[in-house]
Design a protein around this motif. Structure first.
Motif, PDB file in Angstrom:
ATOM      1  N   MET A 193      94.719  24.982  71.673  1.00 59.37           N
ATOM      2  CA  MET A 193      94.621  25.844  73.240  1.00 59.37           C
ATOM      3  C   MET A 193      93.334  24.776  72.315  1.00 59.37           C
ATOM      4  O   MET A 193      92.696  24.636  72.523  1.00 59.37           O
ATOM      5  CB  MET A 193      94.429  26.938  72.696  1.00 59.37           C
TER       6      MET A 193
ATOM      7  N   ARG B  62      94.830  30.679  77.812  1.00 51.54           N
ATOM      8  CA  ARG B  62      95.883  31.239  77.199  1.00 51.54           C
ATOM      9  C   ARG B  62      96.286  31.937  78.889  1.00 51.54           C
ATOM     10  O   ARG B  62      97.717  32.607  78.335  1.00 51.54           O
ATOM     11  CB  ARG B  62      95.534  33.103  76.706  1.00 51.54           C
TER      12      ARG B  62
ATOM     13  N   THR C 280      94.242  18.297  79.505  1.00 53.16           N
ATOM     14  CA  THR C 280      95.357  18.568  78.754  1.00 53.16           C
ATOM     15  C   THR C 280      96.663  16.944  79.590  1.00 53.16           C
ATOM     16  O   THR C 280      96.979  17.368  80.207  1.00 53.16           O
ATOM     17  CB  THR C 280      95.860  19.217  77.994  1.00 53.16           C
TER      18      THR C 280
ATOM     19  N   THR D 252     104.468  17.881  70.800  1.00 47.21           N
ATOM     20  CA  THR D 252     104.084  19.028  71.233  1.00 47.21           C
ATOM     21  C   THR D 252     105.133  19.505  72.777  1.00 47.21           C
ATOM     22  O   THR D 252     104.918  18.986  73.165  1.00 47.21           O
ATOM     23  CB  THR D 252     103.074  18.838  71.367  1.00 47.21           C
ATOM     24  N   CYS D 253     105.162  20.645  72.075  1.00 43.00           N
ATOM     25  CA  CYS D 253     105.845  22.125  73.134  1.00 43.00           C
ATOM     26  C   CYS D 253     105.400  22.525  73.880  1.00 43.00           C
ATOM     27  O   CYS D 253     104.315  22.739  73.492  1.00 43.00           O
ATOM     28  CB  CYS D 253     107.251  22.120  72.941  1.00 43.00           C
ATOM     29  N   VAL D 254     105.151  22.769  75.935  1.00 42.83           N
ATOM     30  CA  VAL D 254     104.181  23.553  76.327  1.00 42.83           C
ATOM     31  C   VAL D 254     105.321  24.665  76.786  1.00 42.83           C
ATOM     32  O   VAL D 254     106.692  24.021  77.551  1.00 42.83           O
ATOM     33  CB  VAL D 254     103.750  22.599  77.931  1.00 42.83           C
TER      34      VAL D 254
ATOM     35  N   LEU E  10      99.466  26.688  77.888  1.00 44.44           N
ATOM     36  CA  LEU E  10      98.905  25.924  76.007  1.00 44.44           C
ATOM     37  C   LEU E  10      98.540  27.060  75.382  1.00 44.44           C
ATOM     38  O   LEU E  10      98.713  26.000  74.341  1.00 44.44           O
ATOM     39  CB  LEU E  10      97.786  24.947  77.120  1.00 44.44           C
ATOM     40  N   ALA E  11      98.751  27.947  75.823  1.00 39.47           N
ATOM     41  CA  ALA E  11      99.088  28.754  74.201  1.00 39.47           C
ATOM     42  C   ALA E  11      99.805  28.752  73.675  1.00 39.47           C
ATOM     43  O   ALA E  11     101.329  28.400  73.731  1.00 39.47           O
ATOM     44  CB  ALA E  11      98.296  30.535  74.744  1.00 39.47           C
ATOM     45  N   ASP E  12      99.473  28.768  72.199  1.00 42.18           N
ATOM     46  CA  ASP E  12     100.153  28.657  71.036  1.00 42.18           C
ATOM     47  C   ASP E  12     101.085  29.211  71.203  1.00 42.18           C
ATOM     48  O   ASP E  12     102.184  29.482  70.434  1.00 42.18           O
ATOM     49  CB  ASP E  12      99.587  28.767  69.269  1.00 42.18           C
ATOM     50  N   GLU E  13     101.137  30.734  71.949  1.00 43.69           N
ATOM     51  CA  GLU E  13     102.285  31.561  71.593  1.00 43.69           C
ATOM     52  C   GLU E  13     101.872  32.215  72.794  1.00 43.69           C
ATOM     53  O   GLU E  13     101.197  33.275  73.630  1.00 43.69           O
ATOM     54  CB  GLU E  13     101.785  32.504  70.040  1.00 43.69           C
TER      55      GLU E  13
END
Length: 183
Positions: free
Chosen positions: A1, A11, A35, A100-102, A115-118
């Motif tokens: 992020m 987020r 990004t 890397t998945c979005v 773009l948040a990891d979770e």
């Protein structure tokens, strides 16, 4: 992020493309908060990967969609929607490399990305957006460079568009003069 953005914006879910821009067989390169993202269509709906192949850092958006996967234009490595490498031409086994998945979703004619990891669940949007009885249109605007707080302040200032952005709200032939009414 991205730590350069306030946490609520970083987020959040953001519209990144019109659904009609996502064509079968061709990925679409977009940017979200600086990004690069490669969007592509799968049988299950839209998918997105960070727009860089983990092998040679080549933009995946220049590749092609193969079924439910995206092939890199440089060496043909193939990645599924989760980023898993499915094939490496000329190799018997996968490399274990991952793109890397979005997180993406489709709502009301738009593709939204997070773009948040979770990512948090997609929020409820106002019912009017989906109401077929109301005019529905998305006006494309060129990207602007502004701090988020400056952009929000501009949205809260209802008078400035009539002077600074004369053709944004109304066309040139439908200009309306605002008059003050004495109280």
């Amino acid at each position: 992020m991205n730590d350069a953005w306030p946490i609520a914006i970083a987020r959040g879910w953001h519209p990144v493309a019109y659904e009609k821009e996502l064509r079968p067989g061709r990925p679409l390169g977009v940017r979200l908060m600086g990004t690069p993202i490669a969007l592509f269509r799968t049988g299950a709906g839209p998918a997105a990967l960070i727009d860089r192949c983990p092998h040679r850092n080549v933009p995946l958006s220049g590749g092609k969609v193969c079924g439910d996967a995206l092939a890199c234009p440089y060496h043909g490595w193939v990645f599924d929607a989760s980023g898993r490498c499915l094939a490496v031409p000329g190799a018997r086994d996968e490399t274990g490399a991952r793109a890397t998945c979005v997180a993406v979703t489709r709502r009301h004619g738009l593709i939204w990305a997070n773009l948040a990891d979770e990512p948090l669940p997609f929020p409820d949007l106002p019912a009017e957006i989906a109401d077929p009885a109301l005019d529905g249109f998305w006006r494309p605007l060129a990207p602007r460079m502004a701090r988020p707080l400056d952009a929000l302040e501009n949205h809260l200032d209802p008078m400035h568009p009539h002077f600074l952005h004369r053709h944004l709200v109304r066309g040139a032939d439908s200009e309306v003069i605002a008059r003050t009414i004495p109280i």
